[in-house]
Every structure is written in C-alpha cells, then in structure tokens.
Motif scaffolding. Structure first.
Motif, PDB file in Angstrom:
ATOM      1  N   GLY A 116     -60.388 -21.236  31.790  1.00  0.00           N
ATOM      2  CA  GLY A 116     -59.073 -20.592  31.779  1.00  0.00           C
ATOM      3  C   GLY A 116     -58.729 -20.045  30.409  1.00  0.00           C
ATOM      4  O   GLY A 116     -58.179 -18.948  30.285  1.00  0.00           O
ATOM      5  N   CYS A 117     -59.074 -20.793  29.382  1.00  0.00           N
ATOM      6  CA  CYS A 117     -58.823 -20.320  28.010  1.00  0.00           C
ATOM      7  C   CYS A 117     -59.646 -19.075  27.716  1.00  0.00           C
ATOM      8  O   CYS A 117     -59.151 -18.131  27.085  1.00  0.00           O
ATOM      9  CB  CYS A 117     -59.136 -21.424  27.008  1.00  0.00           C
ATOM     10  N   ALA A 118     -60.895 -19.045  28.182  1.00  0.00           N
ATOM     11  CA  ALA A 118     -61.741 -17.862  27.975  1.00  0.00           C
ATOM     12  C   ALA A 118     -61.135 -16.634  28.648  1.00  0.00           C
ATOM     13  O   ALA A 118     -61.155 -15.533  28.074  1.00  0.00           O
ATOM     14  CB  ALA A 118     -63.152 -18.117  28.504  1.00  0.00           C
ATOM     15  N   LEU A 119     -60.567 -16.805  29.844  1.00  0.00           N
ATOM     16  CA  LEU A 119     -59.903 -15.678  30.522  1.00  0.00           C
ATOM     17  C   LEU A 119     -58.771 -15.125  29.669  1.00  0.00           C
ATOM     18  O   LEU A 119     -58.628 -13.913  29.503  1.00  0.00           O
ATOM     19  CB  LEU A 119     -59.367 -16.119  31.884  1.00  0.00           C
ATOM     20  N   VAL A 120     -57.965 -16.032  29.149  1.00  0.00           N
ATOM     21  CA  VAL A 120     -56.815 -15.616  28.333  1.00  0.00           C
ATOM     22  C   VAL A 120     -57.288 -14.989  27.020  1.00  0.00           C
ATOM     23  O   VAL A 120     -56.774 -13.948  26.597  1.00  0.00           O
ATOM     24  CB  VAL A 120     -55.861 -16.804  28.086  1.00  0.00           C
ATOM     25  N   ILE A 121     -58.262 -15.607  26.384  1.00  0.00           N
ATOM     26  CA  ILE A 121     -58.789 -15.060  25.123  1.00  0.00           C
ATOM     27  C   ILE A 121     -59.304 -13.643  25.349  1.00  0.00           C
ATOM     28  O   ILE A 121     -59.031 -12.738  24.551  1.00  0.00           O
ATOM     29  CB  ILE A 121     -59.899 -15.974  24.561  1.00  0.00           C
ATOM     30  N   GLY A 122     -60.014 -13.429  26.436  1.00  0.00           N
ATOM     31  CA  GLY A 122     -60.553 -12.104  26.725  1.00  0.00           C
ATOM     32  C   GLY A 122     -59.477 -11.057  26.938  1.00  0.00           C
ATOM     33  O   GLY A 122     -59.501  -9.986  26.309  1.00  0.00           O
ATOM     34  N   THR A 123     -58.523 -11.346  27.808  1.00  0.00           N
ATOM     35  CA  THR A 123     -57.484 -10.344  28.084  1.00  0.00           C
ATOM     36  C   THR A 123     -56.594 -10.114  26.867  1.00  0.00           C
ATOM     37  O   THR A 123     -56.186  -8.986  26.602  1.00  0.00           O
ATOM     38  CB  THR A 123     -56.613 -10.724  29.297  1.00  0.00           C
ATOM     39  N   MET A 124     -56.325 -11.170  26.124  1.00  0.00           N
ATOM     40  CA  MET A 124     -55.477 -11.005  24.950  1.00  0.00           C
ATOM     41  C   MET A 124     -56.210 -10.292  23.806  1.00  0.00           C
ATOM     42  O   MET A 124     -55.583  -9.584  23.017  1.00  0.00           O
ATOM     43  CB  MET A 124     -54.926 -12.348  24.485  1.00  0.00           C
TER      44      MET A 124
END
Length: 171
Positions: free
Chosen positions: A75-83
């Motif tokens: 989940g953190c990787a998803l957020v890091i990517g989009t951000m």
C-alpha cells in the motif's frame, strides 16, 4: 508507539481517501474525473480520463491498505508511486501548495515512506495475520524502490508527450 502508528495510518489514509475521491467523484471540492482529466492532459498525461481513474483507484487502494495495516509495504508503494508522479508534475510551480507546488504529494509520499520503514504496528491486520515481518529497512527500501519504479512509466510517457508538445505550463 502502536497508538501513534495507528493514528498516523488513519490520518494519512483519510487524506488519501479525500485526495482520490476528489479525482474520482468530485467530492471535497474536487474537479471529478473530467475536470481532473483536463488538468492531467495539460500536465502531459494522456489520455487524461483513464489515467485519472488509475491514479484515483491506486490512491484509494493505497489508503485502504494503510488504514487497515494490511500488506502495508505494498500500500505504501502505491502511494509513493502516485505521489511521485504528482510531485514531479507540480514541481515546476515550486514547493508550496499555495502556488500549486508539490508540497501535498511530497508530504503524502514521505509519510507513506516512513510507514513502509516502520511497519503498521501491532494494531494492524498485518500483525493480526502474523505478517509482522513486513516492516523494517528492507521493506522500506523495497516499497520506496517499487513506488519510484512504477512512477517512472507514466513519467516517461509524459516526457515523450511534452517533448512533442513543447514547453509545459502547469497553471
């Protein structure tokens, strides 16, 4: 410490929920899919409308993972990517949000990075399901690298569009 991590997870997830539903549904004063698609296309992300859905759903799934503490590094990787994508797109306006800069995506991505390193804490589904080993330096680096690698794809496609189009105007 567990209470602090729970509060951090819930607060970040709530902000990400709002951020994603502004794009997807026009909630919280957002522009919705069509309005956000126009902005995405101005930034060089084409076709805008499908990419809005991808970005919004990615943020929403990341928020759900972070809120529940389930598969937290993912989940953190998803957020890091989009951000990362959002921060790069808004960086020409400077850092501060008041000028349309990258402050908000930087902060959300940074908080997701911190959670990837710390793990979600004992009050999480990861812990309840015996996945407590999904935290620490290796998982933090992995989430950060995965997020940045995922961001490189839309950013490379955007760079191609911008080269063909000419100079970028973000405001």
């Amino acid at each position: 410490m567990n209470l602090a991590l729970l509060l951090l997870r819930i607060l970040l997830a709530a902000l990400l929920f709002g951020h994603s539903t502004q794009k997807l549904l026009g909630w919280f004063g957002g522009a919705g899919r069509q309005g956000t698609a126009t902005t995405f296309e101005q930034w060089g992300f084409v076709p805008g409308r499908p990419l809005v859905v991808v970005a919004g759903l990615t943020e929403l799934f990341g928020a759900g993972s972070i809120a529940t503490g389930l598969l937290t590094p993912g989940g953190c990787a998803l957020v890091i990517g989009t951000m990362t994508v959002a921060a790069v797109a808004t960086a020409p306006n400077g850092f501060w949000a008041v000028k349309g800069g990258c402050e908000v995506p930087f902060c959300y991505g940074a908080l997701a990075t911190v959670l990837a390193f710390s793990g979600p804490g004992a009050w999480s589904l990861d812990h309840a399901l015996g996945l407590g080993s999904l935290s620490g330096p290796w998982w933090g680096v992995t989430a950060l690298a995965a997020g940045i690698a995922a961001a490189s794809v839309p950013l490379a496609l955007r760079a191609r569009v911008l080269r063909a189009r000419g100079p970028l105007t973000t405001r």
